[in-house]
Scaffold this motif. Structure first.
Motif, PDB file in Angstrom:
ATOM      1  N   LEU A   1       0.823  -1.217   0.000  1.00 25.02           N
ATOM      2  CA  LEU A   1       0.000   0.000   0.000  1.00 25.02           C
ATOM      3  C   LEU A   1       0.852   1.261   0.000  1.00 25.02           C
ATOM      4  N   LEU A   2       1.831   1.317   0.906  1.00 29.33           N
ATOM      5  CA  LEU A   2       2.637   2.526   1.047  1.00 29.33           C
ATOM      6  C   LEU A   2       3.841   2.489   0.110  1.00 29.33           C
ATOM      7  N   PRO A   3       4.212   3.629  -0.465  1.00 31.62           N
ATOM      8  CA  PRO A   3       5.403   3.679  -1.319  1.00 31.62           C
ATOM      9  C   PRO A   3       6.703   3.767  -0.519  1.00 31.62           C
ATOM     10  N   HIS A   4       6.625   4.012   0.805  1.00 34.70           N
ATOM     11  CA  HIS A   4       7.819   4.174   1.629  1.00 34.70           C
ATOM     12  C   HIS A   4       8.575   2.854   1.781  1.00 34.70           C
ATOM     13  N   ARG A   5       9.881   2.973   1.959  1.00 35.65           N
ATOM     14  CA  ARG A   5      10.723   1.813   2.178  1.00 35.65           C
ATOM     15  C   ARG A   5      11.744   2.129   3.273  1.00 35.65           C
ATOM     16  N   PRO A   6      12.287   1.104   3.953  1.00 35.68           N
ATOM     17  CA  PRO A   6      13.307   1.355   4.979  1.00 35.68           C
ATOM     18  C   PRO A   6      14.470   2.140   4.379  1.00 35.68           C
TER      19      PRO A   6
END
Length: 462
Positions: A328-333
């Motif tokens: 769902l989210l485009p964020h990554r570590p």
């Protein structure tokens, strides 16, 4: 678990407004879960809605009047008392005037109408405020006082003292709200003769007659007053009965005045917006102190809800794990700050983050006294809210979420390595045009650590 209730079908009743003297049509309609009570002025352009909330109380002289954005509802208490007395949580009240029909001055006919519509159970649990300690409010000027104390169910005692020989001191008690229909609902409104004269002089009570208000005669009636009363009530003759009541109206109970005051307390406290589990003791109640106490109680409930920490079994499988979140989210570590989603509805989401010592931001943010940066706490809350807004579209992978605004951001406690953060985000208003306005709170160690109002927008990827 108690479930919320509404009515099965709409029902209409008509009558006359006490002060306006105009015919009024009122329609009770079913309402969805968590709706509460609201009046809808169908006689005005756009059919504006006035929610039955204590914050909208503007006038309490002759009844409890509500006003929102210049639109008013007068004498709301008898209708609301009927809804509370029948255990109805959600109700739409459409009305083509500013004032509900007075009927016989009680809640009896509203009870009958609502019962004829049928009362049905809904799926959502009841929002009930359980009183844990004594809450009190006193009007030093009048001596009126309301006390709310712990009890196993909603109970009310009203004690009235009008300082007149004709009425004197009366008490009334309702030990179970389920007994409201039989014990309280038929108690009619009342007035003293001297008050009636004032109302007539100001051209009020145009809809009054001797069947919708008990008039206690607390002074000698002059011939001039008698003529005014005959004209106002359309009677050829008016008398005072031996028990000191105008004309030949018979009391339903010897303490009907105290019972009606109790009815008013229930109707006015309905404006708090939640069921109450506790005992109300009202000494010399009136609309002013009822609603003043209601405002204080509503504020206490609001503050307690804000401070209440949601509890979740973190050993149970989450609704979404980190892999599902990344879909769902485009964020990554290292900038993905949510580890799990525990709960998700149409208007709220609960997420979780484990704060560990090997977080990359601890390398440079107070390395000798590591504390999670506040801006990253807000970002974590926003990512949690991003799950909420992205879940409202069928293809979330094609959208990005951008901050638009942050308001009322408060950091209340330090977040340290080893803490487990729980974030809860709730919509303040429905999502429109991809814009999400929400209130978010972060908890750790059983306390609120951060809170904010956030606004974000989802935008389709180019």
């Amino acid at each position: 678990m108690l479930k919320q209730k509404t009515i099965h079908k709409e029902v209409t009743l008509t009558g006359v407004g006490l002060h306006t003297g105009k015919e009024v049509t009122m329609v009770f309609k079913p309402a969805p879960e968590n709706y509460g009570y609201a009046f809808v002025r169908v006689d005005l352009e756009g059919s504006p809605t006035i929610e039955a909330k204590v914050e909208y109380v503007t006038e309490t002289e002759r009844g409890t009047n509500l006003e929102k954005k210049g639109v008013s509802i007068n004498t709301s208490e008898h209708v609301l008392a009927a809804a509370v007395g029948l255990g109805i949580d959600n109700l739409i009240i459409e009305i083509n005037a500013s004032e509900p029909p007075i009927m016989d001055g009680s809640s009896k006919y509203f009870i009958e109408a609502l019962e004829s519509a049928g009362i049905v159970e809904q799926e959502a649990p009841v929002d009930e405020y359980i009183v844990k300690e004594i809450i009190s409010y006193k009007d030093e000027e009048t001596g009126s006082e309301i006390i709310l104390m712990p009890a196993d169910e909603y109970q009310i005692t009203a004690m009235v003292d009008f300082g007149t020989k004709i009425l004197g001191t009366q008490n009334a008690t309702l030990n179970r709200i389920s007994d409201f229909k039989e014990e309280i609902s038929a108690a009619r409104t009342f007035s003293f003769l001297h008050e009636l004269e004032t109302l007539l002089e100001h051209n009020l009570i145009k809809g009054g007659d001797l069947n919708n208000a008990i008039v206690y005669v607390d002074k000698k009636i002059s011939e001039e007053t008698l003529e005014k009363l005959k004209k106002a009530f359309g009677k050829d003759d008016i008398k005072v009965t031996p028990n000191g009541i105008l004309d030949n109206l018979e009391l339903h109970w010897a303490n009907e005045a105290a019972k009606h005051k109790l009815l008013d307390v229930i109707g006015d406290l309905a404006l708090v917006g939640t069921r109450i589990r506790g005992k109300v003791i009202a000494n010399k109640p009136g609309h002013k102190i009822n609603t003043s106490f209601g405002k204080r109680l509503a504020n206490i409930i609001k503050q307690e809800k804000r401070k209440s920490v949601p509890t979740f079994d973190l050993n149970q499988p989450p609704l979404m794990d980190i892999h599902q979140i990344m879909k769902l989210l485009p964020h990554r570590p290292p900038f993905l700050l949510i580890d799990r989603i525990l709960e998700l509805t149409e208007d709220s989401v609960v997420g979780m983050k484990n704060v560990t010592m090997n977080e990359p931001f601890f390398v440079g943010h107070f390395p000798d006294a590591p504390v999670m940066p506040g801006v990253l706490q807000v970002e974590a809350m926003a990512q949690c809210g991003g799950i909420l807004v992205l879940s409202s579209v069928p293809d979330p992978e094609n959208y990005l979420t951008y901050f638009m605004k942050m308001d009322n951001v408060k950091f209340k406690q330090k977040v340290l390595p080893g803490d487990t953060l729980i974030f809860k985000a709730e919509l303040i208003s429905p999502i429109r045009r991809g814009i999400c306005h929400m209130r978010s709170v972060g908890y750790a160690n059983g306390r609120i650590v951060v809170e904010a109002e956030l606004m974000a927008q989802i935008v389709k990827k180019k």
